[in-house]
Design a protein around this motif. Structure first.
Motif, PDB file in Angstrom:
ATOM      1  N   ASP A   1     -71.361  58.201  14.273  1.00  0.00           N
ATOM      2  CA  ASP A   1     -72.803  58.460  14.195  1.00  0.00           C
ATOM      3  C   ASP A   1     -73.566  57.691  15.272  1.00  0.00           C
ATOM      4  OD1 ASP A   1     -72.267  60.060  12.016  1.00  0.00           O
ATOM      5  OD2 ASP A   1     -72.633  58.449  10.556  1.00  0.00           O
ATOM      6  N   ASP A   2     -73.121  56.461  15.526  1.00  0.00           N
ATOM      7  CA  ASP A   2     -73.788  55.649  16.539  1.00  0.00           C
ATOM      8  C   ASP A   2     -73.585  56.237  17.937  1.00  0.00           C
ATOM      9  OD1 ASP A   2     -75.525  53.564  16.643  1.00  0.00           O
ATOM     10  OD2 ASP A   2     -74.013  52.012  16.931  1.00  0.00           O
ATOM     11  N   TYR A   3     -72.380  56.750  18.205  1.00  0.00           N
ATOM     12  CA  TYR A   3     -72.123  57.365  19.507  1.00  0.00           C
ATOM     13  C   TYR A   3     -72.942  58.646  19.678  1.00  0.00           C
ATOM     14  CZ  TYR A   3     -68.261  54.282  20.792  1.00  0.00           C
ATOM     15  OH  TYR A   3     -67.514  53.205  21.155  1.00  0.00           O
ATOM     16  N   VAL A   4     -73.115  59.406  18.608  1.00  0.00           N
ATOM     17  CA  VAL A   4     -73.940  60.617  18.683  1.00  0.00           C
ATOM     18  C   VAL A   4     -75.387  60.247  18.987  1.00  0.00           C
ATOM     19  CG1 VAL A   4     -74.845  62.550  17.356  1.00  0.00           C
ATOM     20  CG2 VAL A   4     -72.423  61.960  17.187  1.00  0.00           C
ATOM     21  N   THR A   5     -75.885  59.193  18.346  1.00  0.00           N
ATOM     22  CA  THR A   5     -77.255  58.739  18.601  1.00  0.00           C
ATOM     23  C   THR A   5     -77.434  58.295  20.045  1.00  0.00           C
ATOM     24  OG1 THR A   5     -77.422  58.025  16.294  1.00  0.00           O
ATOM     25  CG2 THR A   5     -79.051  57.153  17.850  1.00  0.00           C
ATOM     26  N   GLY A   6     -76.409  57.621  20.591  1.00  0.00           N
ATOM     27  CA  GLY A   6     -76.496  57.146  21.960  1.00  0.00           C
ATOM     28  C   GLY A   6     -76.259  58.210  23.011  1.00  0.00           C
ATOM     29  N   GLY A   7     -75.813  59.399  22.618  1.00  0.00           N
ATOM     30  CA  GLY A   7     -75.593  60.486  23.566  1.00  0.00           C
ATOM     31  C   GLY A   7     -74.245  60.470  24.249  1.00  0.00           C
ATOM     32  N   PHE A   8     -73.225  59.812  23.640  1.00  0.00           N
ATOM     33  CA  PHE A   8     -71.901  59.745  24.244  1.00  0.00           C
ATOM     34  C   PHE A   8     -71.020  60.856  23.684  1.00  0.00           C
ATOM     35  CE2 PHE A   8     -73.200  55.173  24.433  1.00  0.00           C
ATOM     36  CZ  PHE A   8     -73.360  55.142  25.805  1.00  0.00           C
ATOM     37  N   LYS A   9     -70.260  61.506  24.583  1.00  0.00           N
ATOM     38  CA  LYS A   9     -69.401  62.617  24.210  1.00  0.00           C
ATOM     39  C   LYS A   9     -67.992  62.098  23.906  1.00  0.00           C
ATOM     40  CE  LYS A   9     -72.717  65.507  25.287  1.00  0.00           C
ATOM     41  NZ  LYS A   9     -73.454  66.282  24.280  1.00  0.00           N
ATOM     42  N   MET A  10     -67.707  61.856  22.654  1.00  0.00           N
ATOM     43  CA  MET A  10     -66.394  61.402  22.232  1.00  0.00           C
ATOM     44  C   MET A  10     -65.662  62.536  21.524  1.00  0.00           C
ATOM     45  SD  MET A  10     -66.170  58.380  23.334  1.00  0.00           S
ATOM     46  CE  MET A  10     -67.227  57.103  23.989  1.00  0.00           C
ATOM     47  N   LEU A  11     -64.339  62.407  21.451  1.00  0.00           N
ATOM     48  CA  LEU A  11     -63.545  63.441  20.799  1.00  0.00           C
ATOM     49  C   LEU A  11     -63.911  63.576  19.327  1.00  0.00           C
ATOM     50  CD1 LEU A  11     -61.195  65.480  21.052  1.00  0.00           C
ATOM     51  CD2 LEU A  11     -59.640  63.616  20.449  1.00  0.00           C
ATOM     52  N   SER A  12     -64.259  62.473  18.699  1.00  0.00           N
ATOM     53  CA  SER A  12     -64.613  62.517  17.277  1.00  0.00           C
ATOM     54  C   SER A  12     -65.909  63.279  17.037  1.00  0.00           C
ATOM     55  CB  SER A  12     -64.764  61.086  16.747  1.00  0.00           C
ATOM     56  OG  SER A  12     -65.752  60.389  17.485  1.00  0.00           O
ATOM     57  N   PHE A  13     -66.778  63.405  18.062  1.00  0.00           N
ATOM     58  CA  PHE A  13     -68.028  64.148  17.904  1.00  0.00           C
ATOM     59  C   PHE A  13     -67.764  65.640  17.716  1.00  0.00           C
ATOM     60  CE2 PHE A  13     -71.500  66.517  20.068  1.00  0.00           C
ATOM     61  CZ  PHE A  13     -72.494  66.267  19.145  1.00  0.00           C
ATOM     62  N   ALA A  14     -66.773  66.197  18.440  1.00  0.00           N
ATOM     63  CA  ALA A  14     -66.432  67.612  18.311  1.00  0.00           C
ATOM     64  C   ALA A  14     -65.312  67.837  17.303  1.00  0.00           C
ATOM     65  CB  ALA A  14     -66.006  68.165  19.669  1.00  0.00           C
ATOM     66  N   ASP A  15     -65.000  66.835  16.504  1.00  0.00           N
ATOM     67  CA  ASP A  15     -63.917  66.920  15.528  1.00  0.00           C
ATOM     68  C   ASP A  15     -64.422  66.429  14.171  1.00  0.00           C
ATOM     69  OD1 ASP A  15     -61.378  67.177  14.406  1.00  0.00           O
ATOM     70  OD2 ASP A  15     -60.776  65.163  15.029  1.00  0.00           O
ATOM     71  N   PRO A  16     -65.190  67.263  13.467  1.00  0.00           N
ATOM     72  CA  PRO A  16     -65.785  66.800  12.198  1.00  0.00           C
ATOM     73  C   PRO A  16     -64.748  66.370  11.163  1.00  0.00           C
ATOM     74  CG  PRO A  16     -66.794  68.855  12.935  1.00  0.00           C
ATOM     75  CD  PRO A  16     -65.607  68.638  13.800  1.00  0.00           C
ATOM     76  N   SER A  17     -63.601  67.070  11.129  1.00  0.00           N
ATOM     77  CA  SER A  17     -62.586  66.718  10.134  1.00  0.00           C
ATOM     78  C   SER A  17     -61.811  65.461  10.518  1.00  0.00           C
ATOM     79  CB  SER A  17     -61.601  67.877   9.952  1.00  0.00           C
ATOM     80  OG  SER A  17     -60.866  68.112  11.149  1.00  0.00           O
ATOM     81  N   GLY A  18     -61.777  65.120  11.805  1.00  0.00           N
ATOM     82  CA  GLY A  18     -61.036  63.960  12.258  1.00  0.00           C
ATOM     83  C   GLY A  18     -59.559  64.199  12.475  1.00  0.00           C
TER      84      GLY A  18
END
Length: 446
Positions: free
Chosen positions: A280-297
């Motif tokens: 959630d913190d990475y999404v707020t900061g605008g960083f594109k991580m693999l976990s952002f496009a992987d809701p199930s993990g």
């Protein structure tokens, strides 16, 4: 009447003492004024340029009411002002020292230095040059500090939006961006120059390349594509290669790639766990991580598990290539199986608790792996003996029989000289091996 005068004098003395105890303005020759700014927990000294000139001592004393004081009290006020000035300078030094510490990400940079130092020891053989080790670690620390500072300069707006990073020096306004850029440039150039002068140009080139890769490739990629994690893994794998290059002068030997490979594969489960925990913190900061496009993990867990499995054969390779003893093969395999077990647990049950367990296992893996690599390493003294024997066989020695043959049959000697194969100097054999400090044999003068 006497009571009024007494109370008035007491009030004047009390106000004067309070005024001197709370005096926070220090007059300096360069017209700098030091102010104390209180924070919730810390006190920082900030220097601002004064728009007025220094106040004359006589007029200042008249305006502030010093003329009515006796000499003893005037001397005491001067001592108080001097102590306030020394305290202010100490506060400024403490403030900027803490800012530089946080900009450099000192704890992370010290881990980078540890991996570089381990690479240096592995590339040194049985004799370690402590001075060279110190210079390599110092240069690596300076380059890492420069890269971390530039990373925060480019991400100041993103850091301001994240709870984890908003208290850093740049988002909190404790230091300006030009000041941080000056610090990063100076320390980066100094570190690269130190590596070039005290180690070699190969090590300096690796350090400068890693700084560029981290600050100007990895940092912007964090806001563009999830591939940034793999680029960051490459950045983390270069410091042990720098240490090996500083000690041996080359990176062509496969023995020098064991620790960089471990660093590369280790970083992926480490950062996958961190990206899942701080999604959630990475999404707020605008960083594109693999976990952002992987809701199930699931994809995040599979990447972590795959790279944990890649760690398993490294211990056997270190033993098979003659770097360590067989005990390290056993210990490294058990360690890799342990971190792989936490990755399997995270894959089966994708929660923050299992991700945190894998993250803690990754924190434990790296120091234990490097310690075992140092403790069980094998000193290849046989290679030294073999190189020495080869150089002795190839040395040109003068012998009395050759002088006799020269006098008896000079034509045959000319024919033999034409067919002779010129021997290579022994320093060539020493430079090929990862131990460039072999003694050079003394040739007989012709």
């Amino acid at each position: 009447m006497w009571r009024r005068r007494n109370s008035l004098s007491q009030f004047t003395q009390l106000a004067s003492s309070k005024f001197h105890s709370h005096l926070n303005i220090i007059i300096q020759p360069t017209s700098l004024r030091l102010f104390q700014i209180s924070d919730t927990h810390n006190r920082y000294g900030l220097i601002t340029r004064s728009s007025t000139t220094a106040v004359e001592s006589s007029s200042g004393s008249a305006k502030l009411g010093f003329s009515g004081l006796d000499p003893v009290r005037a001397i005491g006020s001067t001592v108080d002002t001097t102590s306030l000035g020394a305290r202010g300078v100490a506060d400024v030094a403490r403030h900027y020292g803490r800012c530089y510490w946080e900009l450099s990400k000192a704890k992370l940079s010290m881990l980078v230095v540890a991996t570089s130092g381990a690479g240096y020891v592995l590339g040194s053989g049985s004799v370690v040059d402590l001075a060279g080790l110190g210079y390599t670690c110092m240069g690596t620390m300076m380059v890492a500090a420069s890269a971390s500072t530039l990373n925060q300069v480019f991400e100041v707006k993103n850091d301001a939006m994240m709870n984890r990073t908003r208290r850093r020096p740049l988002p909190s306004g404790r230091i300006t961006i030009p000041h941080a850029v000056t610090w990063a440039s100076s320390v980066g150039l100094a570190g690269t120059a130190l590596l070039a002068s005290k180690a070699n140009l190969l090590t300096a080139g690796l350090g400068a390349s890693n700084l560029f890769l981290y600050a100007f490739v990895y940092t912007p990629l964090k806001q563009i594509h999830p591939v940034n994690t793999w680029v960051g893994a490459v950045v983390g794998a270069i410091p042990p290669l720098m240490g090996w290059a500083a000690a041996s002068g080359q990176i062509s030997s496969l023995n020098g790639w064991i620790l960089p490979a471990a660093l590369y594969f280790w970083q992926l489960p480490h950062f996958m766990a961190l990206a899942y925990l701080c999604r959630d913190d990475y999404v707020t900061g605008g960083f594109k991580m693999l976990s952002f496009a992987d809701p199930s993990g699931r994809r995040t867990a599979l990447v972590a598990l795959r790279n944990c499995i890649y760690l398993i054969p490294l211990g056997y390779l270190a033993y098979d290539w003659g770097i360590t003893s067989g005990w390290f093969c056993l210990e490294s395999t058990l360690l890799a199986l342990a971190i792989s077990g936490t990755a399997v647990s995270f894959l089966l049950n994708r929660t923050k608790a299992t991700a945190r367990r894998m993250f803690h296992a990754s924190l434990l893996y790296l120091p234990v792996f490097m310690s075992g690599l140092m403790f069980h390493r094998v000193y290849n003294d046989n290679q030294h003996l073999l190189a020495t024997e080869n150089t002795k066989d190839n040395m040109v020695m003068s012998h009395p029989t050759t002088n006799k043959q020269e006098s008896r049959n000079p034509d045959k000697l000319k024919h033999n000289k034409g067919n002779m194969v010129k021997s290579r100097p022994p320093v060539a054999y020493a430079s090929v091996a990862p131990f460039p400090f072999l003694p050079v044999p003394i040739y007989a003068s012709s």
